[in-house]
Design a protein around this motif. Structure first.
Motif, mmCIF file in Angstrom:
data_model
loop_
_atom_site.group_PDB
_atom_site.id
_atom_site.type_symbol
_atom_site.label_atom_id
_atom_site.label_comp_id
_atom_site.label_asym_id
_atom_site.label_seq_id
_atom_site.Cartn_x
_atom_site.Cartn_y
_atom_site.Cartn_z
ATOM 1 N N ALA A 52 0.830 -1.207 0.000
ATOM 2 C CA ALA A 52 0.000 0.000 0.000
ATOM 3 C C ALA A 52 0.863 1.255 0.000
ATOM 4 C CB ALA A 52 -0.925 -0.009 1.209
ATOM 5 N N ASP A 186 -2.370 1.087 7.064
ATOM 6 C CA ASP A 186 -1.947 0.793 5.696
ATOM 7 C C ASP A 186 -2.441 -0.578 5.251
ATOM 8 O OD1 ASP A 186 -0.695 3.193 5.677
ATOM 9 O OD2 ASP A 186 1.356 2.414 5.643
ATOM 10 N N GLN A 189 -6.016 -0.203 4.381
ATOM 11 C CA GLN A 189 -6.080 0.530 3.122
ATOM 12 C C GLN A 189 -5.649 -0.347 1.950
ATOM 13 O OE1 GLN A 189 -3.549 3.664 4.431
ATOM 14 N NE2 GLN A 189 -5.104 4.534 5.783
ATOM 15 N N GLY A 190 -4.641 -1.197 2.172
ATOM 16 C CA GLY A 190 -4.195 -2.099 1.116
ATOM 17 C C GLY A 190 -5.265 -3.102 0.731
ATOM 18 N N ALA A 331 -5.199 4.781 -0.691
ATOM 19 C CA ALA A 331 -3.918 4.716 -1.387
ATOM 20 C C ALA A 331 -3.078 5.950 -1.100
ATOM 21 C CB ALA A 331 -4.163 4.586 -2.894
ATOM 22 N N SER A 334 -1.926 5.858 2.698
ATOM 23 C CA SER A 334 -1.001 4.781 3.027
ATOM 24 C C SER A 334 0.436 5.148 2.703
ATOM 25 C CB SER A 334 -1.395 3.502 2.276
ATOM 26 O OG SER A 334 -1.302 3.702 0.878
#
Length: 471
Positions: A52, A186, A189-190, A331, A334
């Protein structure tokens, strides 16, 4: 897009991130926790947070936009990014984890400045720190610009106000916690990014009519676009090499390499290698496919970097499109939060400003984050550039400056302090010069020449070959 659904989705998403940040603060007791999570990072968090942080806004917005413009030729950029990830995890990761773990090094700067006797050169620390600060301000500016484009497009807000709002959200969130907060958020988010990369191209493929529809419309949609974007001979070779060379920047990025330094053990590393490479492959293939399919569904678009949103609005239910909007913001955040954390460690640890305020190191780090955020906003407002170009500049400058020394040291070479310093400066200065030339930003020369020149400096300077750092 349903604005109400988008707002509710984003508010809920922000609350989840806030909860993660508050929880993570309880695990942050010292600088080792704050900057590397106490070196207890597990495989899933390490792999996905790495991906990410590496992919950022330019993958969802920039990669899909480039694929829309170049067509099939954009696959070389995807290949370069995935191959860079593979080399980093399979070769650099094991060696860097062992080396920095044995020496209790918290930052990449400490690794680069160390000689074979364990002594650190202050001039290298300062040089590396300044390069990180300059490059990351541009890089963070690109993320803020991505957030501004997202808010502006989704909520019809002026671009400047959107930029300030996006920067404020990212900075406040990063201000809450250290490495644990950044890595866990992150990871979330990934996962959102992966869902977007799989879901949207699948809907686009169905809307085109599958392989039959692609075959029927290929001539009209793709025209005479080739695998080399119309280049031939040496120009074609340079185009392909330049695209693949995007992955070179991976090898020197502090916010990525610190994931290796934070892994808890070899078993976690082996599991993370598989997850990280697989995640990166799916993300880039998904965005490449979206860009190519977008040529079939939206023949004309004013700004290719908005293709992701145009396709979301065209193909998906408003609520689902709102979730994908959150994926784009994911994105952006992150990468921005990871870089702000690196800047904090650079200012407080590598430049040793914490020595001026004993016991207040975390506050020094937080003030550094806010200061860099302000500079990044100024740059994003005053120096217009596409997301892709601005990210490439910072990515290449950092990768060319630090990557050759990372490879040399992990391969067992013992370059002198002077050689390291000259190599770092050569890679960085050449990247800046080539970026400023009118004909080179984003082409093969900017991506390859600085890294190669910095490597040659290391080879020409006297050094000793030590024991190969084994995985």
């Amino acid at each position: 897009m349903d604005i109400t659904a988008a707002i509710y989705t984003l508010v809920l998403y922000k609350l989840v991130l806030l909860g993660i940040g508050l929880w993570s603060q309880r695990r942050t007791r010292n600088t080792d926790d704050y900057f590397l999570g106490g070196r207890q990072l597990g495989p899933v968090v390490a792999a996905i947070s790495y991906g990410a942080s590496s992919a950022s806004a330019w993958t969802l917005l920039g990669m899909s936009g480039v694929a829309y413009v170049l067509g099939p030729a954009a696959i070389w950029i995807a290949c370069g990014s995935v191959s860079g990830c593979a080399v980093a995890w399979l070769w650099i990761g094991p060696r860097l984890m062992r080396h920095t773990g044995e020496r209790k090094q918290l930052t990449l700067t400490a690794f680069l400045a160390e000689d074979h006797r364990g002594e650190r050169d202050r001039s290298i620390e300062i040089t590396v720190s300044v390069i990180i600060l300059i490059s990351f301000i541009f890089y963070i500016a690109a993320q803020f610009q991505g957030a501004a484009n997202t808010f502006s497009g989704a909520f019809n807000l002026p671009l400047a106000e959107s930029l300030l709002l996006g920067a404020a959200i990212i900075t406040i969130y990063t201000f809450l916690g250290g490495f644990w907060a950044a890595s866990l958020t992150d990871t979330l988010q990934g996962i959102l990014m992966l869902c977007a990369a799989l879901l949207l191209p699948a809907f686009a493929f169905d809307a085109v009519g599958g392989w039959q529809g692609i075959s029927a419309q290929a001539a009209q949609a793709l025209g005479d676009v080739s695998m080399t974007a119309g280049n031939a001979g040496l120009a074609a070779l340079g185009f392909v090499a330049g695209c693949i060379a995007v992955g070179i920047g991976t090898y020197g990025q502090p916010h990525l390499l610190n994931r290796f330094m934070a892994l808890r053990d070899k078993r976690a590393l082996r599991q993370a290698q598989f997850i990280a490479i697989g995640w990166m492959t799916l993300i880039f293939l998904g965005m490449f496919s979206l860009g190519v399919l977008g040529r079939f569904l939206i023949p004309e678009i004013e700004n290719p970097e908005t293709l992701f949103f145009e396709m979301s609005n065209l193909l998906l239910h408003p609520v689902v499109a709102a979730v994908l909007l959150a994926a784009v913001l994911s994105a952006i955040m992150s990468t921005a939060d990871s870089m702000l954390l690196v800047v904090a460690s650079t200012v407080s640890h590598d430049l040793r400003l914490q020595a001026l305020t004993p016991g207040r190191e975390l506050w020094v780090s937080r003030i550094a984050m806010v200061s860099v955020a302000v500079f990044a906003v100024i740059i994003a407002l005053s120096l217009p550039a596409t997301i892709f170009e601005r990210v490439l500049f910072a990515w290449i400058a950092i990768g060319s400056a630090f990557g050759p020394t990372v490879f040399a040291k992990l391969a067992g070479a013992r370059p002198a302090h002077r050689a390291v310093r000259e190599s770092v400066l050569t890679g960085f200065i050449l990247a800046v010069v080539l970026y400023l030339l009118p004909s080179t930003p984003g082409d093969w020369a900017e991506r390859i020449i600085p890294f190669c020149a910095a490597s040659v400096v290391l080879l020409l300077r006297p050094s000793r070959l030590g024991r190969l750092v084994q995985a």
